[in-house]
Structures are given as structure tokens and as C-alpha cells.
Design a protein around this motif. Structure first.
Motif, PDB file in Angstrom:
ATOM      1  N   SER A  67      -9.434 -47.347 105.703  1.00  0.00           N
ATOM      2  CA  SER A  67     -10.523 -47.239 104.874  1.00  0.00           C
ATOM      3  C   SER A  67     -10.896 -48.592 104.530  1.00  0.00           C
ATOM      4  N   LYS A  68     -12.018 -48.809 103.613  1.00  0.00           N
ATOM      5  CA  LYS A  68     -12.465 -50.061 103.007  1.00  0.00           C
ATOM      6  C   LYS A  68     -12.891 -50.123 101.597  1.00  0.00           C
ATOM      7  N   GLN A  69     -13.157 -51.230 101.217  1.00  0.00           N
ATOM      8  CA  GLN A  69     -13.844 -51.232  99.742  1.00  0.00           C
ATOM      9  C   GLN A  69     -15.469 -50.884 100.080  1.00  0.00           C
ATOM     10  N   VAL A  70     -15.988 -49.953  99.324  1.00  0.00           N
ATOM     11  CA  VAL A  70     -17.190 -49.656  99.058  1.00  0.00           C
ATOM     12  C   VAL A  70     -17.710 -50.048  97.991  1.00  0.00           C
ATOM     13  N   GLU A  71     -18.826 -50.567  97.754  1.00  0.00           N
ATOM     14  CA  GLU A  71     -19.325 -50.908  96.407  1.00  0.00           C
ATOM     15  C   GLU A  71     -20.809 -50.339  96.523  1.00  0.00           C
ATOM     16  N   CYS A  72     -20.844 -49.124  95.809  1.00  0.00           N
ATOM     17  CA  CYS A  72     -21.983 -48.250  95.677  1.00  0.00           C
ATOM     18  C   CYS A  72     -22.683 -48.433  94.212  1.00  0.00           C
ATOM     19  N   GLY A  73     -24.074 -48.669  94.207  1.00  0.00           N
ATOM     20  CA  GLY A  73     -24.591 -48.921  93.038  1.00  0.00           C
ATOM     21  C   GLY A  73     -25.765 -48.240  92.718  1.00  0.00           C
ATOM     22  N   GLY A  74     -26.161 -47.903  91.588  1.00  0.00           N
ATOM     23  CA  GLY A  74     -27.442 -46.924  91.438  1.00  0.00           C
ATOM     24  C   GLY A  74     -26.999 -45.408  91.719  1.00  0.00           C
ATOM     25  N   SER A  75     -28.050 -44.626  91.525  1.00  0.00           N
ATOM     26  CA  SER A  75     -27.644 -43.315  91.830  1.00  0.00           C
ATOM     27  C   SER A  75     -28.277 -42.676  93.250  1.00  0.00           C
ATOM     28  N   VAL A  76     -27.573 -41.597  93.638  1.00  0.00           N
ATOM     29  CA  VAL A  76     -27.751 -41.101  95.109  1.00  0.00           C
ATOM     30  C   VAL A  76     -29.405 -40.986  95.148  1.00  0.00           C
ATOM     31  N   GLY A  77     -30.023 -41.235  96.356  1.00  0.00           N
ATOM     32  CA  GLY A  77     -31.329 -41.182  96.574  1.00  0.00           C
ATOM     33  C   GLY A  77     -32.188 -41.569  95.373  1.00  0.00           C
ATOM     34  N   GLU A  78     -32.120 -42.670  94.868  1.00  0.00           N
ATOM     35  CA  GLU A  78     -32.924 -43.342  93.773  1.00  0.00           C
ATOM     36  C   GLU A  78     -34.272 -43.823  94.309  1.00  0.00           C
ATOM     37  N   SER A  79     -34.479 -44.096  95.259  1.00  0.00           N
ATOM     38  CA  SER A  79     -35.802 -44.526  96.001  1.00  0.00           C
ATOM     39  C   SER A  79     -36.837 -43.051  96.084  1.00  0.00           C
ATOM     40  N   GLY A  80     -36.321 -42.364  96.203  1.00  0.00           N
ATOM     41  CA  GLY A  80     -37.060 -40.874  96.231  1.00  0.00           C
ATOM     42  C   GLY A  80     -37.920 -40.509  97.285  1.00  0.00           C
ATOM     43  N   ASP A  81     -37.645 -41.415  98.348  1.00  0.00           N
ATOM     44  CA  ASP A  81     -38.220 -41.153  99.795  1.00  0.00           C
ATOM     45  C   ASP A  81     -37.456 -40.732 100.963  1.00  0.00           C
ATOM     46  N   HIS A 116     -23.130 -56.180 104.063  1.00  0.00           N
ATOM     47  CA  HIS A 116     -21.784 -55.737 103.466  1.00  0.00           C
ATOM     48  C   HIS A 116     -22.028 -55.582 101.770  1.00  0.00           C
ATOM     49  N   GLY A 117     -20.927 -55.128 101.346  1.00  0.00           N
ATOM     50  CA  GLY A 117     -20.635 -55.244  99.913  1.00  0.00           C
ATOM     51  C   GLY A 117     -21.804 -54.372  99.035  1.00  0.00           C
ATOM     52  N   LYS A 118     -22.017 -54.981  97.974  1.00  0.00           N
ATOM     53  CA  LYS A 118     -22.951 -54.209  97.224  1.00  0.00           C
ATOM     54  C   LYS A 118     -24.471 -53.891  97.472  1.00  0.00           C
ATOM     55  N   ALA A 119     -24.962 -55.100  98.635  1.00  0.00           N
ATOM     56  CA  ALA A 119     -26.026 -54.745  99.240  1.00  0.00           C
ATOM     57  C   ALA A 119     -26.138 -53.633 100.264  1.00  0.00           C
ATOM     58  N   LEU A 120     -24.952 -53.404 100.705  1.00  0.00           N
ATOM     59  CA  LEU A 120     -24.841 -52.044 101.702  1.00  0.00           C
ATOM     60  C   LEU A 120     -24.794 -50.936 101.012  1.00  0.00           C
ATOM     61  N   GLY A 121     -24.222 -50.927  99.886  1.00  0.00           N
ATOM     62  CA  GLY A 121     -24.035 -49.822  98.900  1.00  0.00           C
ATOM     63  C   GLY A 121     -25.338 -49.348  98.240  1.00  0.00           C
ATOM     64  N   ALA A 122     -26.263 -50.518  98.110  1.00  0.00           N
ATOM     65  CA  ALA A 122     -27.407 -50.267  97.610  1.00  0.00           C
ATOM     66  C   ALA A 122     -28.404 -49.500  98.541  1.00  0.00           C
ATOM     67  N   ILE A 123     -28.108 -49.994  99.864  1.00  0.00           N
ATOM     68  CA  ILE A 123     -28.993 -49.369 100.889  1.00  0.00           C
ATOM     69  C   ILE A 123     -28.378 -47.992 101.064  1.00  0.00           C
ATOM     70  N   MET A 124     -27.081 -47.584 100.997  1.00  0.00           N
ATOM     71  CA  MET A 124     -26.701 -46.303 101.233  1.00  0.00           C
ATOM     72  C   MET A 124     -27.233 -45.401 100.124  1.00  0.00           C
ATOM     73  N   ARG A 125     -27.081 -45.808  99.003  1.00  0.00           N
ATOM     74  CA  ARG A 125     -27.647 -44.964  97.696  1.00  0.00           C
ATOM     75  C   ARG A 125     -29.104 -44.679  97.796  1.00  0.00           C
ATOM     76  N   SER A 126     -29.961 -45.604  98.314  1.00  0.00           N
ATOM     77  CA  SER A 126     -31.398 -45.350  98.287  1.00  0.00           C
ATOM     78  C   SER A 126     -32.042 -44.536  99.628  1.00  0.00           C
ATOM     79  N   SER A 127     -30.896 -44.224 100.424  1.00  0.00           N
ATOM     80  CA  SER A 127     -31.219 -43.493 101.610  1.00  0.00           C
ATOM     81  C   SER A 127     -30.987 -41.960 101.269  1.00  0.00           C
ATOM     82  N   ALA A 128     -31.665 -41.325 102.416  1.00  0.00           N
ATOM     83  CA  ALA A 128     -31.547 -39.962 102.127  1.00  0.00           C
ATOM     84  C   ALA A 128     -30.663 -39.190 103.338  1.00  0.00           C
ATOM     85  N   VAL A 129     -30.562 -39.882 104.425  1.00  0.00           N
ATOM     86  CA  VAL A 129     -29.450 -39.398 105.561  1.00  0.00           C
ATOM     87  C   VAL A 129     -29.303 -40.469 106.391  1.00  0.00           C
ATOM     88  N   MET A 130     -27.851 -40.566 106.788  1.00  0.00           N
ATOM     89  CA  MET A 130     -27.311 -41.453 107.664  1.00  0.00           C
ATOM     90  C   MET A 130     -27.472 -40.962 109.108  1.00  0.00           C
TER      91      MET A 130
END
Length: 359
Positions: free
Chosen positions: A168-182, A245-259
Motif C-alpha cells: 500500500s501507500k499513504q494517500v492524502e484525500c481532501g474535500g468531498s467525493v466528486g466535489e467539482s460536479g463535472d 503526489h500527496g495532497k495534490a493527487l488526492g485533490a485530483i482524485m476527489r474532484s474526478s468522477a472515474v479513473m
């Protein structure tokens, strides 16, 4: 107990693990030291090397063997007083062979850390043959996953010499899931040929033809970055960011709808699960051991091997347009998260050291 971990270099995704492991091991009465060098020329473009102030610096020696290459880490003398040396399981790391030979003469016992074989589609047969014939040489194994354990046991390694550490690895997710709404699609990973980027390009175009507000974001660096830049330059709805990496990647993940990582997904699977981001992948797509954390229909959509770009695009479109379907996958990610956490990996690593001590 004194343990030395030998690593080629410290990539960003391993830093938090090493720091937490050292702290947790000390609380358990175990001394953990890390020996690491600088990235090789082939790893340097990733730009993910970090320094840990407590780690011992190693002057790695790159050795060219025709078209292939090997690496020697000169730490035999430095690790002589340890109970165990933990090494990355890789056929081209020459220190491993020296350490295993020394172990048979009373030196530190050797723990191989890895998944036993190359899970990608571009594995070299000579290298894989060498790996198969040396699987029983280490004194103990830290297997990346349960699948690795099964592979090692089938190859003749005794089950009592294997511990699973659940990579595994450390994952830093911020905000709410899909917060960008797009409808943002995201690809995260190295930009290399085994990721089949042209396939991803074609899928993105097809999805965009069905979902007019769909956007595509590529996050990664590598030898095929220019192809990604060309694709994005011709499409206002597509963007490329270098490895993040880090919080910046977590913010991208949170604001996306699908990987979208149809082929060659590894630790990015952990990122997606921890951040509640549904994935669409291809079964048998040369994924890393982290693919075992994927549960089809629960935390990801898994398409059959050989799926066409149109069929894959349909699966992505369904996630983007069917809120109920996507919500189910998000909930599945959240339920799966504890099984692939950094804390679990650290606990398993320390438990594995105790098992190795008693083996």
C-alpha cells in the motif's frame, strides 16, 4: 532485533511507509535502518526521488551487461551486524545474491520483498527464468499480496517462510467525493508503452462523443509524455499534468468522477480506493499485485480481456451518467479502504519480522 532495508532509492510513495515503519517498529523494540541510493538513469525521469534524513546514503554502482544492466549496492560491510536484511526482489540487484550467500555463512538472514515475478506484459524471459530458479534462496519472504503467497507456495517455497504485507501507500484525500460536479475522467500513472495510451486516447474520444461535458486529465510522467501532450493539444477538454503526489493527487482524485487505467495499474488502485474514486479496468491487463484489492461491481468496473474501445467507453459512460451506479461504486471503495491502508501494511511488516525471527 536489528533490521536493514536495502532500497535502490526512496520514491515518494514509499517515504511515508518507511517513516511510519521506523516509528512503529521502535515502539515494538525493533530497530529499522534504511540504506538507499540515487535513482538510476532509467528511473530519474519519474522525478519521484526523495531523501529521508535518517536513511543511510548508498553510492549505487550501475553495471552494463550488453543491452541489459545490473545494479550493485555496496552495503555488505555496513549491514554485517544486523539480524535481517530486507531486499527488493529483483533479478538485476546484485547485492541480493551476495547477501544470500553470506546468510549461508552465518551472516544476516535475507528477507525478499516483492511479488515473485514480473506481472507486466513486457517481462524479459531470461530475467523471469532467473527469478523462478532463485525463489527458494531467501530465508524468508514478504509477499506483496495473497496472490504472491499462492504463487510462491506453488513454486515450492514453504508457507512458514512467507508473510503477506498487503502492499500500500499513504494517500492524502481532501474535500468531498466528486466535489467539482463535472464528468472528469482521470488517468494516473507512468506514461509508458505498457499502459496502452492510444487505447486510453480512443476511449476518451468515444466517451466525449456521448457525454458532452466529459473532460480528460492525464497525471503522470514518462517516455510517452509527448504523445499525451499532442493528444491534449488537439482537444480543449483534455489536460496533462506531470507526476503528482500527496495532497495534490488526492485533490485530483476527489474532484474526478472515474479513473481510466485499463492496463498496467498498480498502486494507483490504492489511491482510487482510498479516495472513493470508481475505476474502470481490463481484467488480465498486466496490473500490479494491488489489482487484488479490486472487487468487480463493488469498487470498480472490470471489463473482460480483449474488450473493444467502444465497449470500454460504454462502461465509462455508464459510470459518468448513472448516479446510482456510481454511488454504489463509491460506497464500495469506502468499504474496501481499510483492507489496503498504509497502517495495515506497517502492521503486517512488523508482524512479518516477528514471523521471520521465529521461522
Amino acid at each position: 532485533m536489528k533490521v536493514a532495508i536495502i532500497y535502490k532509492y526512496v520514491p515518494e510513495y514509499r517515504a511515508a511507509f518507511f517513516n511510519l515503519l521506523r516509528e512503529s517498529a521502535a515502539s515494538a523494540g525493533i530497530t529499522v535502518d534504511l540504506f538507499a541510493g540515487e535513482p538510476e538513469a532509467r528511473d530519474a525521469p519519474r522525478g519521484d526521488a526523495v531523501e529521508l534524513p535518517w536513511a543511510h546514503r548508498v553510492s549505487n554502482c550501475e553495471i552494463r551487461l550488453g543491452s541489459a544492466g545490473a545494479l550493485y549496492q555496496p552495503v555488505l560491510r555496513a549491514t554485517r551486524g544486523y539480524d535481517f536484511v530486507v531486499v527488493e526482489q529483483a533479478a538485476r540487484l546484485l547485492f541480493n545474491y551476495a547477501a544470500m550467500a553470506l546468510s549461508r555463512m552465518g551472516g544476516p538472514r535475507v528477507i525478499a520483498w516483492g511479488h515473485g515475478r514480473d506481472l507486466g506484459s513486457g517481462a524479459r524471459e531470461v530475467t523471469e527464468c532467473l527469478k523462478r530458479h532463485t525463489l527458494d534462496w531467501p530465508d524468508f519472504w514478504f509477499a506483496y499480496s495473497e496472490g504472491t503467497r499462492r504463487y510462491l507456495e506453488a513454486a515450492g517455497v514453504h508457507s512458514g517462510r512467507i508473510s503477506v504485507i498487503h502492499n500500500s501507500k499513504q494517500v492524502e484525500c481532501g474535500g468531498s467525493v466528486g466535489e467539482s460536479g463535472d464528468a472528469q475522467m482521470v488517468f494516473v500513472g507512468s506514461l509508458e508503452s505498457h499502459k496502452h495510451l492510444q487505447y486510453v486516447f480512443d476511449v476518451a474520444d468515444l466517451v466525449r462523443s456521448h457525454v458532452v461535458d466529459a473532460r480528460m486529465l492525464f497525471v503522470g510522467s514518462g517516455s510517452e509524455a509527448l504523445l499525451v501532450d499532442r493528444f491534449c493539444a488537439a482537444r480543449h477538454w483534455a489536460t496533462h499534468m506531470p507526476a503528482t503526489h500527496g495532497k495534490a493527487l488526492g485533490a485530483i482524485m476527489r474532484s474526478s468522477a472515474v479513473m481510466l487505467n485499463p492496463y498496467g495499474a498498480g498502486l494507483t488502485i490504492v489511491d482510487a480506493i482510498q479516495c472513493g474514486l470508481p475505476m474502470v479496468l481490463v481484467d488480465g491487463g498486466g496490473h500490479g499485485p494491488e489489482y487484488e484489492y479490486v472487487v468487480p461491481g463493488v469498487n470498480a468496473v472490470v471489463c473482460r480481456y480483449g474488450v473493444t474501445t467502444h465497449e470500454f467507453a460504454d462502461a465509462v459512460t455508464e459510470v459518468l451518467t448513472n448516479d446510482s451506479h456510481r454511488d454504489t461504486l463509491v460506497e464500495g471503495c469506502q468499504a474496501s479502504a481499510p483492507f489496503c491502508s498504509l497502517e495495515r501494511m506497517v502492521d503486517d511488516f512488523i508482524s512479518g519480522l516477528r514471523s521471520a525471527q521465529n521461522a
